[in-house]
Motif scaffolding. Sequence first.
Motif, short mmCIF file in Angstrom:
data_model
loop_
_atom_site.label_atom_id
_atom_site.label_comp_id
_atom_site.label_asym_id
_atom_site.label_seq_id
_atom_site.Cartn_x
_atom_site.Cartn_y
_atom_site.Cartn_z
N TRP A 1 -2.94 8.33 4.78
CA TRP A 1 -1.68 8.70 5.42
C TRP A 1 -1.80 10.07 6.11
CZ3 TRP A 1 1.73 4.75 5.37
CH2 TRP A 1 1.49 3.75 4.42
N THR A 2 -2.99 10.34 6.64
CA THR A 2 -3.25 11.64 7.25
C THR A 2 -3.16 11.61 8.77
OG1 THR A 2 -5.64 11.20 7.19
CG2 THR A 2 -4.71 12.49 5.38
N ILE A 3 -2.83 12.77 9.33
CA ILE A 3 -2.86 13.04 10.76
C ILE A 3 -3.64 14.34 10.93
CG2 ILE A 3 -1.51 13.58 12.81
CD1 ILE A 3 0.79 12.01 11.60
N PHE A 4 -4.72 14.28 11.70
CA PHE A 4 -5.57 15.46 11.86
C PHE A 4 -5.95 16.04 10.50
CE2 PHE A 4 -3.19 15.67 16.00
CZ PHE A 4 -4.28 15.34 16.81
N ASN A 5 -6.27 15.16 9.54
CA ASN A 5 -6.75 15.53 8.20
C ASN A 5 -5.68 16.13 7.30
OD1 ASN A 5 -9.47 14.73 8.80
ND2 ASN A 5 -9.70 16.65 9.94
N ALA A 6 -4.42 16.20 7.75
CA ALA A 6 -3.31 16.66 6.92
C ALA A 6 -2.43 15.46 6.59
CB ALA A 6 -2.50 17.73 7.64
N VAL A 7 -1.91 15.41 5.36
CA VAL A 7 -1.06 14.30 4.95
C VAL A 7 0.25 14.36 5.73
CG1 VAL A 7 0.06 13.15 3.02
CG2 VAL A 7 -2.12 14.33 2.66
N ASN A 8 0.67 13.22 6.27
CA ASN A 8 1.89 13.13 7.09
C ASN A 8 3.11 13.65 6.33
OD1 ASN A 8 4.37 10.99 7.46
ND2 ASN A 8 3.58 11.72 9.41
N GLY A 9 3.95 14.41 7.04
CA GLY A 9 5.12 15.02 6.41
C GLY A 9 6.14 14.02 5.91
N GLY A 10 6.33 12.90 6.63
CA GLY A 10 7.26 11.89 6.17
C GLY A 10 6.78 11.20 4.91
N PHE A 11 5.47 10.98 4.82
CA PHE A 11 4.91 10.39 3.60
C PHE A 11 5.10 11.34 2.42
CE2 PHE A 11 1.42 9.73 0.61
CZ PHE A 11 1.58 8.39 0.31
N PHE B 1 9.19 -0.16 14.86
CA PHE B 1 8.39 0.45 13.81
C PHE B 1 8.47 -0.37 12.52
CE2 PHE B 1 7.72 3.18 10.16
CZ PHE B 1 6.56 3.87 10.51
N GLY B 2 7.37 -0.42 11.81
CA GLY B 2 7.32 -1.02 10.48
C GLY B 2 6.01 -0.66 9.84
N LEU B 3 5.76 -1.20 8.68
CA LEU B 3 4.48 -1.03 8.01
C LEU B 3 3.57 -2.19 8.39
CD1 LEU B 3 5.77 0.19 4.56
CD2 LEU B 3 4.55 1.56 6.26
N LEU C 1 9.47 8.05 5.69
CA LEU C 1 8.25 8.03 6.49
C LEU C 1 8.57 7.74 7.95
CD1 LEU C 1 5.10 7.76 6.86
CD2 LEU C 1 5.42 5.33 6.29
N THR C 2 9.48 6.81 8.18
CA THR C 2 9.80 6.35 9.53
C THR C 2 10.24 7.48 10.45
OG1 THR C 2 10.46 4.21 8.64
CG2 THR C 2 11.25 4.77 10.86
N VAL C 3 11.06 8.40 9.94
CA VAL C 3 11.61 9.45 10.82
C VAL C 3 10.55 10.45 11.26
CG1 VAL C 3 13.92 9.25 9.85
CG2 VAL C 3 12.34 10.91 8.87
N ASP C 4 9.34 10.38 10.68
CA ASP C 4 8.30 11.35 11.03
C ASP C 4 6.98 10.67 11.37
OD1 ASP C 4 7.50 14.10 11.35
OD2 ASP C 4 6.38 13.95 9.48
N ALA C 5 7.02 9.41 11.82
CA ALA C 5 5.78 8.67 11.99
C ALA C 5 5.44 8.35 13.44
CB ALA C 5 5.83 7.37 11.18
N LEU C 6 6.40 8.40 14.36
CA LEU C 6 6.10 8.12 15.76
C LEU C 6 5.36 9.30 16.39
CD1 LEU C 6 8.03 5.72 15.36
CD2 LEU C 6 8.95 6.20 17.63
N GLU D 1 0.83 -1.21 0.00
CA GLU D 1 0.00 0.00 0.00
C GLU D 1 0.86 1.25 0.00
OE1 GLU D 1 -3.93 1.74 2.31
OE2 GLU D 1 -2.57 0.42 3.40
N PHE D 2 1.95 1.24 0.76
CA PHE D 2 2.85 2.39 0.78
C PHE D 2 3.40 2.68 -0.61
CE2 PHE D 2 7.27 3.88 0.99
CZ PHE D 2 7.08 5.12 1.59
N ASP D 3 3.83 1.65 -1.31
CA ASP D 3 4.37 1.84 -2.66
C ASP D 3 3.31 2.37 -3.62
OD1 ASP D 3 7.12 0.80 -2.30
OD2 ASP D 3 6.07 -1.06 -1.84
N ARG D 4 2.13 1.76 -3.58
CA ARG D 4 1.07 2.20 -4.49
C ARG D 4 0.68 3.65 -4.22
NH1 ARG D 4 -0.37 -3.18 -3.40
NH2 ARG D 4 -1.76 -2.56 -1.69
N ASP D 5 0.57 4.01 -2.95
CA ASP D 5 0.09 5.35 -2.61
C ASP D 5 1.14 6.44 -2.78
OD1 ASP D 5 -2.35 4.28 -2.04
OD2 ASP D 5 -2.16 4.40 0.15
#
Length: 286
Positions: A41-51, A195-197, A210-215, A18-22
């Motif tokens: 891949w959203t947080i509070f309706n905003a797309v995550n910065g690492g993504f 951490f992983g997918l 993505l990992t550095v900005d996902a926790l 899913e990560f690759d496709r998206d």
Amino acid sequence: MSDAASAQATRATIGDSEFDRDSTVTRREPGVYDIDLSAGWTIFNAVNGGFLLAVAARALSDALPHDDPFSITAHYLTASTPGPAVVRTEVVRTGRTLSTGQASIYQQDADGNEVERIRVIASYGDLDALPDDVRTSAVPPAFPPLEQCFGPDDSPEPLPGASAITDRLFMKLDPATLGWALGAPSGKGEVRGYFGLADGRDADPFSLLLTVDALPPTAFDLGLTGWVPTVELTAHIRCRPAPGPLRVSITTRNLAGGFLEEDAEVWDTAGRLVAQSRQLARARLA
């Protein structure tokens, strides 16, 4: 079956997840790419910065003669939302071992005007061509066994900041850094976890972004709540990670004037420091 074992049993592969496709962009013409940013891949309706960083990195990987991001810096100008976006790239310099480019992600606002969301400059190379010598004083952080750590699924109530992206991540946090989830933040500004997918896909240079900005943000451990938007993020990819869950350690030493830094280290199952990052983020104090 444990969460880790379940992920292994249904493992997706690099390039087919899913990560690759998206995060894959479609080339419209040289230097211009299209993508539909997924709400997954959203947080509070905003797309995550690492993504978003991974999206820009994929476009640059296509535009540059080298495939792997070595150093990548992003300035987040406006919040990205799910929906169509355009990535425009520019080749700045090409060399034998390194090439440099820049990229910007654009979306249209409600009036149809194009708005720049993120601007990136990066250096690319070939991770597999690097020598294997390591001379370092860095040591992996001490972690309890994975089965003694806790993730969003272990909480009776949604964790602060829980959102669509949580369902796509495998995350088990060190209990020593989870006091904030129980209303007792330590004040140290530390978050650590495995951490992983969620689909079991192993990490690669793009997912490390993505990992550095996902926790969860270290601001939670400082007693703050709510969205902690990234202003600037620089990531260094040091080597291609070994299979298996990553160990991520994030620390903040200074919150001042409503801004804080987050320093991240990412270690693989071979005990190698595979990625590092620093970001400046805005903390909502009120």
